[in-house]
Design an enzyme around this catalytic site. Structure first.
Site, PDB file in Angstrom:
ATOM      1  N   GLY A  31       0.813  -1.224   0.000  1.00  0.00           N
ATOM      2  CA  GLY A  31       0.000   0.000   0.000  1.00  0.00           C
ATOM      3  C   GLY A  31       0.843   1.268   0.000  1.00  0.00           C
ATOM      4  O   GLY A  31       2.038   1.247  -0.281  1.00  0.00           O
ATOM      5  N   HIS A  37       4.025   1.337  -8.107  1.00  0.00           N
ATOM      6  CA  HIS A  37       2.899   0.395  -8.055  1.00  0.00           C
ATOM      7  C   HIS A  37       2.025   0.548  -9.306  1.00  0.00           C
ATOM      8  O   HIS A  37       1.522  -0.426  -9.849  1.00  0.00           O
ATOM      9  CB  HIS A  37       2.036   0.661  -6.819  1.00  0.00           C
ATOM     10  N   GLY A 147       7.917  -5.914  -8.942  1.00  0.00           N
ATOM     11  CA  GLY A 147       8.752  -4.850  -9.487  1.00  0.00           C
ATOM     12  C   GLY A 147      10.233  -5.206  -9.478  1.00  0.00           C
ATOM     13  O   GLY A 147      10.717  -5.878  -8.564  1.00  0.00           O
ATOM     14  N   SER A 185       9.248   5.001  -4.117  1.00  0.00           N
ATOM     15  CA  SER A 185       9.150   4.071  -2.985  1.00  0.00           C
ATOM     16  C   SER A 185       8.246   4.684  -1.926  1.00  0.00           C
ATOM     17  O   SER A 185       8.261   5.906  -1.737  1.00  0.00           O
ATOM     18  CB  SER A 185      10.555   3.848  -2.388  1.00  0.00           C
TER      19      SER A 185
HETATM   20  P1  AMP Z   1       5.837  -2.575  -1.805  1.00  0.00           P
HETATM   21  O1  AMP Z   1       4.470  -1.997  -1.640  1.00  0.00           O
HETATM   22  O2  AMP Z   1       6.957  -1.631  -1.529  1.00  0.00           O
HETATM   23  O3  AMP Z   1       5.977  -3.913  -1.101  1.00  0.00           O
HETATM   24  O4  AMP Z   1       5.967  -2.912  -3.350  1.00  0.00           O
HETATM   25  C1  AMP Z   1       5.020  -3.696  -4.010  1.00  0.00           C
HETATM   26  C2  AMP Z   1       5.538  -4.054  -5.381  1.00  0.00           C
HETATM   27  O5  AMP Z   1       5.810  -2.856  -6.107  1.00  0.00           O
HETATM   28  C3  AMP Z   1       6.854  -4.850  -5.347  1.00  0.00           C
HETATM   29  O6  AMP Z   1       6.798  -5.860  -6.334  1.00  0.00           O
HETATM   30  C4  AMP Z   1       7.892  -3.804  -5.669  1.00  0.00           C
HETATM   31  O7  AMP Z   1       9.032  -4.332  -6.302  1.00  0.00           O
HETATM   32  C5  AMP Z   1       7.122  -2.923  -6.626  1.00  0.00           C
HETATM   33  N1  AMP Z   1       7.713  -1.580  -6.663  1.00  0.00           N
HETATM   34  C6  AMP Z   1       7.910  -0.728  -5.629  1.00  0.00           C
HETATM   35  N2  AMP Z   1       8.515   0.403  -6.042  1.00  0.00           N
HETATM   36  C7  AMP Z   1       8.726   0.252  -7.383  1.00  0.00           C
HETATM   37  C8  AMP Z   1       9.314   1.074  -8.389  1.00  0.00           C
HETATM   38  N3  AMP Z   1       9.817   2.269  -8.117  1.00  0.00           N
HETATM   39  N4  AMP Z   1       9.347   0.604  -9.654  1.00  0.00           N
HETATM   40  C9  AMP Z   1       8.841  -0.618  -9.947  1.00  0.00           C
HETATM   41  N5  AMP Z   1       8.274  -1.441  -9.047  1.00  0.00           N
HETATM   42  C10 AMP Z   1       8.211  -1.011  -7.780  1.00  0.00           C
END
Ligand code: AMP
Length: 281
Positions: A31, A37, A147, A185
């Protein structure tokens, strides 16, 4: 779009989608949605079928001194953004729904966790793999999208999908960056203005590594030196690692003979940020 909190309800939705031969495409997240995302969701929407996104801040993947308690969240904004991105179902369970009293089963992917973030965050990938296997079992996706920013996570989960014969098409989506190159991020929101400015050095350092490689440098230690040189100029940055490793095994590489991953982890204040770049085409 529906927001589902209950495992049984989610399983019911997945079962009827499968009965109707509808493809289930899954994007797991914690989230506090951002452009990174959105890239994953766009890819999911383009595939077609039922697009399911989970929002679950997984306590099991945070170490005791990490930021589980303060991890940013804003479910109302996330719901609006997900709706715009064409998500069909948000699966947003509570912690006790996923880990009820007495929970004790864990998934460990051994060798691939022995480098990069796995070295510095013991137990992190056990938490990641455990929650993802649970989510895969609940949502029963045909395809899932992760990602490339969390490159090690992608490689580990690909291994798990293959080792456990999960029959899921695991896809990756490229890193999405902010206007100045900083990888999007949820944790960027923690950065104070001065820290946010320093954070741009992460991308500059990756570009330096890329430039050295393009100029013909093939010894990892020289590339690492160049990258560290940029990062270490920033007073607010402390480097956790700069590594060049194999794309598949994630083992360190000393002489780059084929495509390789240049990976960085730093801390800016208490904020831990990671990023990477693939060297070679
Ligand atoms: P998170 O919510 O941080 O756990 O991320 C969820 C998904 O989004 C994961 O598969 C991450 O690798 C992907 N993700 C997060 N930030 C990025 C980004 N800047 N570019 C591509 N994918 C991302």
């Amino acid at each position: 779009m529906r927001v589902v909190k209950d495992i049984e309800e989610m399983q019911g939705i997945a079962a009827s989608a499968r009965e109707d031969a509808e493809k289930i495409v899954f994007v797991p997240t914690m989230g506090y949605l951002h452009e990174g995302h959105m890239g994953l969701l766009k890819k999911g929407r383009d595939i077609g079928g039922l697009l399911v996104m989970s929002i679950f801040v997984n306590p099991m993947q945070f170490g005791p001194a990490e930021d589980y308690m303060t991890y940013p969240s804003n479910i109302e904004t996330d719901i609006k953004q997900a709706e715009k991105a064409g998500v069909d179902i948000i699966f947003h369970p509570d912690k006790d729904e996923i880990y009820p009293e007495g929970y004790q089963t864990f998934i460990e992917i051994r060798r691939l966790q022995r480098n990069l973030c796995g070295l510095l965050r013991p137990g992190h990938f056990i938490g990641v793999a455990t929650v993802l296997l649970k989510l895969f079992n609940i949502i029963r996706p045909h395809a899932a999208i992760l990602g490339e920013k969390d490159y090690q996570q992608f490689v580990l989960i690909k291994r798990m999908v293959s080792d456990l014969n999960l029959g899921i098409d695991l896809l990756s989506s490229p890193i999405v960056r902010e206007h100045d190159g900083l990888a999007a991020s949820s944790r960027n929101s923690y950065l104070m203005p001065k820290e946010r400015k320093s954070a741009t050095s992460i991308y500059k350092a990756l570009c330096k590594g890329h430039e050295l490689f393009e100029d013909g440098e093939r010894e990892s230690r020289h590339i690492i030196e160049g990258v560290r040189g940029i990062l270490e100029k920033e007073r607010l940055i402390s480097v956790e690692y700069v590594k060049v490793c194999a794309l598949d095994t994630l083992e360190d590489i000393y002489n780059i003979e084929r495509k390789a991953l240049l990976a960085i982890a730093v801390k800016i204040g208490r904020v831990r940020l990671i990023d990477n770049f693939v060297l070679g085409t």
